[in-house]
Design an enzyme around this catalytic site. Structure first.
Site: not given
Ligand code: NAD
Ligand code: TYD
Length: 335
Positions: A123-125, A148, A152
């Site tokens: 992630t960019d985070e 988190y 990562k």
């Molecule tokens: P999500 O929380 O929707 O899904 C996570 C999945 O991983 C779930 O299906 C869960 O059951 C599975 N999981 C969790 N723990 C596990 C374990 N111990 N063993 C096997 N499976 C397990 O997450 P997401 O938003 O789809 O993110 C997927 C990946 O992308 C993550 O690595 C996250 O860090 C990365 N990512 C997400 C975002 C975003 O905006 N959502 C952005 C950048 C990177």
């Molecule tokens: P989020 O969707 O949790 O993603 P991330 O923390 O990984 O960026 O949050 C995105 C932005 O939205 C973050 O600045 C926090 C804000 N936010 C709210 O303002 N209200 C909410 O209820 C949530 C979940 C996030």
């Protein structure tokens, strides 16, 4: 290509599996997922009888299970993670277990089975927040702010060490915030869309001045796929829409309210629910663009498609929002 996808029952993982099965008729996918609160097999219902798709329930921390599922695969795309910043603030243990230890287990399995490629989805985070007008760039030091993002960054460090020490065939992708169909309604956009559909207010944190660079999930999937097929082993690729102009959380909330035909009175300003809140994320995506990638939808269009999806899939999110979710919501939003 036969691909093992970890975390394929989650938001991005399930969209990635759909992307592969729809675009590559010769490919097959093994979905390895623990089915935590965030994992949902309903996300891939349409492939249940597809011979190119199989599901194995398992934990990425369990070496034997990961190695067993990896037999005969050409590549591993490692999405499995605990992914929500707010939950990591309440309790970090699972984040360290799955995101750090679990990543080492997957790396070990890839090396020991001689699998040709692995992508660590990061992630960019990991860069932490960055002041305008600067953008973070591959090679910048990591400065994670939440448990988190720290987990990562730790996972990335393990991957970088394995690349250096063992020439492990790993590539890393770091995308900005994704949005789109099947996102668990704890993240801001699906939470706000579904709250409004339930006629509830939307809790906007800390004044809503924060900036995120929203990326439509299918565009992240096409970028990860490009890295999988044409990336250079050992490299990391930052993936971003680079929305111009940048949008604040308040602005993106207003865009959603406008699409839903609702007024600003739906916004409930709340403070202090996210200690360590990062102000701005922005990354330079020129390296992935040099491979030929660019996003396919604008933020305005992607948001419309996303709202339409949640409007048309009420059964999906109503089931997700029942049960454990209710406890989480009360605890996080103090209601
Ligand atoms: P999500 O929380 O929707 O899904 C996570 C999945 O991983 C779930 O299906 C869960 O059951 C599975 N999981 C969790 N723990 C596990 C374990 N111990 N063993 C096997 N499976 C397990 O997450 P997401 O938003 O789809 O993110 C997927 C990946 O992308 C993550 O690595 C996250 O860090 C990365 N990512 C997400 C975002 C975003 O905006 N959502 C952005 C950048 C990177
Ligand atoms: P989020 O969707 O949790 O993603 P991330 O923390 O990984 O960026 O949050 C995105 C932005 O939205 C973050 O600045 C926090 C804000 N936010 C709210 O303002 N209200 C909410 O209820 C949530 C979940 C996030």
């Amino acid at each position: 290509m036969n691909i093992l996808v970890t975390g394929g029952a989650g938001f991005i993982g399930s969209n990635f599996i759909r992307y592969i099965l729809q675009n590559y008729l010769e490919d097959s996918v093994v979905n390895f997922d623990k089915l935590t609160y965030a994992g949902n097999l309903e996300n891939l219902q349409e492939f249940k009888d597809d011979k190119r798709y199989s599901f194995i329930k398992g934990d990425v921390c369990d070496y034997d299970a990961v190695a067993g599922a990896s037999q005969g695969v050409d590549a591993v795309v490692h999405f499995a993670a605990e992914s929500h910043v707010d939950r990591s603030i309440h309790a970090s243990h699972e984040f360290i277990r799955t995101n750090v230890f679990g990543t080492q287990v997957v790396i070990d399995a890839v090396r020991e089975l001689g699998i040709k490629k692995m992508i660590l989805v990061s992630t960019d985070e990991v860069y932490g927040d960055v002041e305008k007008p600067r953008k973070s760039k591959d090679g910048d030091p990591f400065k994670p702010s939440s448990p988190y993002s720290a987990s990562k960054a730790a996972a990335e460090s393990l991957a970088i060490a394995a690349i250096r020490t063992h020439e492990a065939p790993i590539m890393i992708t770091r995308s900005t915030n994704n949005y789109g169909p099947y996102q668990f309604p704890e993240k801001i956009l699906p939470l706000f869309i579904t709250n409004v559909l339930e006629d509830k207010k939307v809790p906007l944190y800390d004044g809503g001045t924060q900036i995120r660079d929203w990326l439509y999930v299918e565009d992240n999937c096409s970028a990860i796929d490009l890295v999988l097929r044409h990336g250079t082993l050992g490299e990391a690729y930052d993936i971003a829409a680079e929305n111009d102009p940048e949008v604040t959380n308040r602005e993106v909330t207003e865009m959603v309210l406008d699409i839903l035909g609702k007024g600003r009175d739906f916004i409930q300003d709340v403070w202090g629910l996210r200690p360590g809140h990062d102000q701005r994320y922005a990354v330079d995506s020129s390296k992935i663009r040099a491979l030929g990638w660019k996003p396919s939808v604008s933020l305005a269009e992607g948001l419309k498609q996303t709202v339409t999806w949640y409007q048309g899939n009420e059964g999906w999110w109503k089931r997700v929002k029942s049960g454990e979710y209710q406890e989480y919501y009360k605890k996080q939003y103090r209601v």
